[in-house]
Design an enzyme around this catalytic site. Structure first.
Site, short mmCIF file in Angstrom:
data_model
loop_
_atom_site.label_atom_id
_atom_site.label_comp_id
_atom_site.label_asym_id
_atom_site.label_seq_id
_atom_site.Cartn_x
_atom_site.Cartn_y
_atom_site.Cartn_z
N LYS A 1 113.81 14.86 110.04
CA LYS A 1 112.92 15.16 111.18
C LYS A 1 112.16 16.46 110.92
O LYS A 1 110.96 16.54 111.16
CB LYS A 1 113.74 15.29 112.47
CG LYS A 1 114.31 14.00 113.02
CD LYS A 1 115.07 14.27 114.32
CE LYS A 1 115.67 12.99 114.89
NZ LYS A 1 116.46 13.23 116.13
N GLU B 1 125.79 5.26 112.17
CA GLU B 1 125.48 6.61 112.67
C GLU B 1 126.75 7.29 113.16
O GLU B 1 126.81 8.52 113.23
CB GLU B 1 124.43 6.56 113.78
CG GLU B 1 123.79 7.92 114.06
CD GLU B 1 122.56 7.85 114.94
OE1 GLU B 1 122.70 7.70 116.18
OE2 GLU B 1 121.44 7.93 114.40
N ARG C 1 124.09 6.15 120.91
CA ARG C 1 124.46 4.81 120.47
C ARG C 1 125.54 4.18 121.33
O ARG C 1 126.00 3.08 121.06
CB ARG C 1 124.87 4.85 118.99
CG ARG C 1 125.91 5.89 118.67
CD ARG C 1 126.00 6.09 117.16
NE ARG C 1 126.89 7.20 116.81
CZ ARG C 1 126.51 8.46 116.71
NH1 ARG C 1 125.22 8.78 116.95
NH2 ARG C 1 127.35 9.43 116.39
N HIS D 1 120.67 -19.68 104.25
CA HIS D 1 119.49 -20.03 103.44
C HIS D 1 118.79 -18.79 102.93
O HIS D 1 117.62 -18.82 102.58
CB HIS D 1 118.54 -20.89 104.29
CG HIS D 1 119.17 -22.14 104.79
ND1 HIS D 1 119.18 -23.32 104.08
CD2 HIS D 1 119.89 -22.39 105.92
CE1 HIS D 1 119.85 -24.25 104.75
NE2 HIS D 1 120.28 -23.71 105.88
N GLU E 1 108.83 10.12 118.10
CA GLU E 1 108.30 8.75 118.14
C GLU E 1 108.12 8.30 119.60
O GLU E 1 107.10 7.73 119.98
CB GLU E 1 109.24 7.79 117.43
CG GLU E 1 109.41 8.03 115.93
CD GLU E 1 110.63 8.87 115.60
OE1 GLU E 1 110.97 9.76 116.42
OE2 GLU E 1 111.24 8.65 114.54
O1 F6P Z 1 118.79 8.85 115.34
C1 F6P Z 1 119.03 10.07 115.93
C2 F6P Z 1 119.06 9.92 117.42
O2 F6P Z 1 119.37 11.13 118.02
C3 F6P Z 1 120.03 8.84 117.89
O3 F6P Z 1 121.36 9.28 117.90
C4 F6P Z 1 119.46 8.53 119.24
O4 F6P Z 1 119.97 7.32 119.77
C5 F6P Z 1 117.98 8.45 118.91
O5 F6P Z 1 117.79 9.50 117.92
C6 F6P Z 1 117.05 8.64 120.09
O6 F6P Z 1 117.36 9.84 120.73
P1 F6P Z 1 116.79 10.06 122.23
O7 F6P Z 1 117.45 9.02 123.10
O8 F6P Z 1 117.19 11.45 122.59
O9 F6P Z 1 115.31 9.86 122.18
#
Ligand code: F6P
Length: 536
Positions: A494, A353, A268, A384, A212
């Site tokens: 993924k 997570e 995280r 609400h 992404e």
């Molecule tokens: O959701 C999976 C994950 O690896 C998370 O732990 C992480 O914060 C996110 O995708 C983004 O990962 P990156 O910072 O490597 O793009």
């Protein structure tokens, strides 16, 4: 049966619950009107009133005994010492090193990492000062007015939440934007609002492989170039935050414009690292350092306070009481502060997570509940929307309400009403009310809440609040004997997405999935370009 559920403390807690279930929180207040004194605590500027829970001194004693039996203190020591407690990735877990203030060494692979942390902070300070003072300019010589962070998960939720929470401290002429979703609408909406000559993109990705983020980063780069900028402009309009210098270079960002961090920082848990660059751009490095200092203060409390007077430990154990003994596996985060409106989303990743696991460190499937479902919205809006269920629903959902005593605005009446509602809701949830012969208008009450207060939402108090939840999650994972620091559960989706993406992109591709998935792929391929009459 696991050793945890066979442990003396666990069995004692199960028996204790049978007794306590015969009473109510209101009864406990009737027996000791001043119970809040015994069930409240202040640490690192955070005040927590956990008296509106169905707990007694015996409950807490048994929960602390459970924590001891689970080796929480030893596991805490191991984390702070940089041991490889993330056993499936064979990594230390050292987000606490990112905010270490004492200068004491923290050694990983024989090397003190603190100087490296300090070097990145210095690099962040140089860069953010340059951008915020107009020294750093775009390719046409104009100062930066907009920063777009492109990242997802921990490379988005933490910086975005903190930037929202600290808006009162924001630079007047610098606007932060966050693009995370691969949905083209996300980046499209942002690019509509910014000027390519004065926009800086921060590509945040620990691995620099997240699809992404890379798709959004490529689109941003193409937007810059197609807007008339020369290739050389990338150097002035793109910086990267990652552990993967090779991938950053391959994308076309000069590593001189890269801010590094390390694999012992979980995504995280990374807002304290260079992933926090958007925060520092918005509020400045002094405020960012205050954020770190607030978290450090909570770290010291967590390290030094006895378990019985240790705020992260107590909130964690009350959560375990709810989840494992009261059977309450959902948990609401309701900040009574508009600036904290992204806190529930951030805590979702931090908690779910981390502790959304069902295999213990031993490799065996757990025979007890683990991570709760975390959700939430600010009050009073939640009142609400979903508070009806909190009061009269068949599910009892423990809640954390978070209140700031002093607002950043001068509308005192507003703030008085806000806090009156915050306190009224926890009272109503606890007390309930019975209207004779009116069952539909009656309230069971006995619904548990924690009230967490800060005097003022500032960098230091926010840092302490976030660290409080980080360590709460750690303690729960330690008791449940799970690995709170990997996330293998996201890998299958993924992999399947990459395969389906290829099938969608191919004119003819044999579909190898179940009939539902095959049908959905086929339907999308058939309908995605059909003319659909625009309708209002
Ligand atoms: O959701 C999976 C994950 O690896 C998370 O732990 C992480 O914060 C996110 O995708 C983004 O990962 P990156 O910072 O490597 O793009």
């Amino acid at each position: 049966m696991s050793s945890l559920t066979q442990s003396p403390a666990w069995r004692a807690l199960a028996e204790h619950h049978k007794c306590l279930a015969q009473t109510s929180i209101a009864d406990l207040f009737a027996r000791d009107p001043q119970r809040f004194e015994q069930f409240s605590l202040e640490a690192a500027g955070i005040y927590a009133d956990y008296s509106k829970n169905l707990i007694t001194p015996v409950t807490l004693d048994l929960l602390v005994a459970l924590a001891r039996e689970a080796g929480v203190e030893e596991k805490r020591r191991a984390m702070f010492a940089g041991e490889r407690i993330n056993i499936t990735e064979k990594r230390p877990v050292l987000h606490v090193a990112l905010r270490e203030r004492s200068g004491a060494p923290i050694v990983v692979d024989g090397e003190d990492v603190v100087p490296h942390v300090q070097a990145v902070l210095a690099q962040m300070r140089r860069f953010t000062d340059a951008v915020r003072t107009g020294v750093w300019r775009g390719y046409t010589g104009r100062p930066i007015t907009d920063v777009v962070n492109i990242g997802i998960g921990g490379s988005d939720l933490g910086p975005r939440m903190v930037c929202e929470a600290l808006k009162p401290y924001a630079h007047e002429q610098l606007t932060l934007h966050f693009v995370s979703n691969v949905d083209g609408a996300d980046i499209t909406q942002v690019l509509k609002t910014v000027d390519l000559e004065t926009t800086l993109f921060v590509i945040s990705s620990k691995t620099f492989t997240t699809r992404e983020t890379l798709i959004n980063a490529r689109t941003a780069r193409a937007w810059l170039i197609s807007g008339g900028a020369p290739e050389s402009a990338v150097a002035q309009h793109f910086v990267a935050v990652s552990t993967n210098a090779e991938a950053v270079t391959a994308f076309g960002i000069d590593t001189a414009n890269m801010f590094g961090f390390w694999d012992w920082v979980g995504g995280r848990y990374s807002l304290w690292s260079a992933i926090g660059l958007p925060i520092a751009l918005q509020v400045g490095m002094d405020a960012f350092e205050s954020l770190l200092a607030g978290a450090y203060a909570m770290d010291q409390h967590f390290l030094q306070a006895p378990l019985t007077r240790n705020l992260p430990v107590l909130l964690a154990l009350i959560g375990i009481w709810h989840i494992n003994f009261c059977g309450l596996t959902s948990h609401l985060i309701a900040p009574y502060d508009r600036y904290l409106h992204r806190l529930p989303a951030y805590l979702q990743q931090l908690d779910m997570e981390s502790n959304g696991k069902s295999i213990a460190l031993t490799g065996e499937r757990v025979d007890y509940a683990t991570g709760p479902v975390i959700w939430g919205e600010p009050g009073t809006n939640g009142q609400h929307a979903f508070f009806q269920l909190l009061h009269q629903g068949s599910s009892v959902i423990p809640a954390d309400v978070i209140a700031c005593m002093q607002p950043h605005h001068a509308l005192d009446v507003h703030h008085e009403i806000l806090l009156a509602n915050c306190f009224a809701q926890t009272e109503a949830l606890m007390k309930g009310s019975h209207v004779p012969d009116e069952p539909h208008r009656s309230f069971d009450g006995n619904r548990p809440t924690n009230t967490i207060c800060v005097d003022r939402l500032a960098p230091a108090s926010l840092g302490a609040l976030i660290a409080l939840y980080e360590h709460k999650v750690f303690v729960q994972g330690a008791v449940w004997n799970i690995n709170s620091f990997d996330q293998w559960g996201v890998e299958l989706g993924k992999r399947l997405a990459v395969q389906i993406e290829q099938e969608i992109g191919a004119a003819e591709a044999p579909l190898t999935h179940d009939s539902s998935t095959n049908n959905l792929i086929s339907r999308f391929k058939a309908r995605r370009r059909q003319q659909i009459e625009p309708s209002l």
